[in-house]
Design a protein around this motif. Structure first.
Motif, PDB file in Angstrom:
ATOM      1  N   LYS A  36       0.844  -1.188   0.000  1.00 43.20           N
ATOM      2  CA  LYS A  36       0.000   0.000   0.000  1.00 43.20           C
ATOM      3  C   LYS A  36       0.883   1.242   0.000  1.00 43.20           C
ATOM      4  O   LYS A  36       2.002   1.224   0.485  1.00 43.20           O
ATOM      5  N   PRO A  37       0.379   2.337  -0.587  1.00 38.23           N
ATOM      6  CA  PRO A  37       1.156   3.571  -0.644  1.00 38.23           C
ATOM      7  C   PRO A  37       1.267   4.231   0.719  1.00 38.23           C
ATOM      8  O   PRO A  37       0.426   3.960   1.569  1.00 38.23           O
ATOM      9  N   PRO A  38       2.220   5.080   0.922  1.00 38.39           N
ATOM     10  CA  PRO A  38       3.266   5.444  -0.038  1.00 38.39           C
ATOM     11  C   PRO A  38       4.344   4.373  -0.104  1.00 38.39           C
ATOM     12  O   PRO A  38       4.612   3.700   0.888  1.00 38.39           O
ATOM     13  N   CYS A  39       4.912   4.225  -1.260  1.00 40.25           N
ATOM     14  CA  CYS A  39       5.944   3.217  -1.460  1.00 40.25           C
ATOM     15  C   CYS A  39       7.202   3.899  -1.996  1.00 40.25           C
ATOM     16  O   CYS A  39       7.196   4.413  -3.120  1.00 40.25           O
ATOM     17  N   PRO A  40       8.259   3.938  -1.221  1.00 43.14           N
ATOM     18  CA  PRO A  40       9.495   4.606  -1.661  1.00 43.14           C
ATOM     19  C   PRO A  40      10.290   3.728  -2.632  1.00 43.14           C
ATOM     20  O   PRO A  40      11.384   3.260  -2.347  1.00 43.14           O
ATOM     21  N   SER A  41       9.727   3.497  -3.816  1.00 44.83           N
ATOM     22  CA  SER A  41      10.315   2.558  -4.764  1.00 44.83           C
ATOM     23  C   SER A  41      11.317   3.187  -5.723  1.00 44.83           C
ATOM     24  O   SER A  41      11.763   2.537  -6.660  1.00 44.83           O
ATOM     25  N   ARG A  42      11.671   4.439  -5.505  1.00 41.91           N
ATOM     26  CA  ARG A  42      12.645   5.090  -6.379  1.00 41.91           C
ATOM     27  C   ARG A  42      13.789   5.680  -5.583  1.00 41.91           C
ATOM     28  O   ARG A  42      13.605   6.166  -4.476  1.00 41.91           O
ATOM     29  N   ASP A  43      14.965   5.626  -6.184  1.00 39.00           N
ATOM     30  CA  ASP A  43      16.145   6.327  -5.690  1.00 39.00           C
ATOM     31  C   ASP A  43      16.437   7.442  -6.681  1.00 39.00           C
ATOM     32  O   ASP A  43      16.113   7.328  -7.861  1.00 39.00           O
ATOM     33  N   SER A  44      17.065   8.498  -6.221  1.00 46.19           N
ATOM     34  CA  SER A  44      17.523   9.562  -7.110  1.00 46.19           C
ATOM     35  C   SER A  44      19.038   9.625  -7.020  1.00 46.19           C
ATOM     36  O   SER A  44      19.611   9.444  -5.944  1.00 46.19           O
ATOM     37  N   LEU A  45      19.678   9.833  -8.167  1.00 41.77           N
ATOM     38  CA  LEU A  45      21.136   9.887  -8.226  1.00 41.77           C
ATOM     39  C   LEU A  45      21.553  11.247  -8.731  1.00 41.77           C
ATOM     40  O   LEU A  45      21.140  11.674  -9.814  1.00 41.77           O
TER      41      LEU A  45
END
Length: 121
Positions: A36-45
């Motif tokens: 369920k959200p929120p889902c921290p499924s991204r990284d930023s570079l």
């Protein structure tokens, strides 16, 4: 002569301005899946350093609708540029107890080396 409180306030203001400088970055899928959200499924570079901001996706609210759609479709035709690291974005980085990226524009298509940063861990 300034009082210590005024001097500290001035230093804090200068620090927050310095932290909000424009940065360039790509975002990538980090493999995390949630039920369920929120889902921290991204990284930023961050570019060019390659510094990884784990579980930090950019705020896209400053982009126009056409730019947001361009990121969702991606430039490869195979899915979102936000998961594939194929588009370089520019925006501000606010660092504090947690990092916050606010995208303000799409800069260009990422190079192969920039996209490959997504796969390094």
């Amino acid at each position: 002569m300034k009082t210590p409180a005024v001097a500290l306030l001035s230093l804090g203001l200068l620090a927050s301005i310095a932290q909000a400088a424009e940065v360039e970055f790509v975002t990538c899928d980090n493999g995390l899946r949630c039920f369920k959200p929120p889902c921290p499924s991204r990284d930023s570079l961050l570019l060019p350093s390659g510094r990884r901001l784990a579980r930090t996706a950019p705020d896209l609210s400053r982009l126009n609708e056409a730019q947001r759609q361009q990121l969702l479709v991606g430039n490869t035709g195979h899915g979102s540029a936000l998961y594939a690291g194929t588009m370089v974005l520019a925006g501000t980085l606010e660092e504090g107890s947690s990092a916050r990226l606010v995208a303000s524009r799409i800069v260009r298509t990422a190079t192969k080396a920039e996209s490959d940063l997504c796969r390094r861990r």
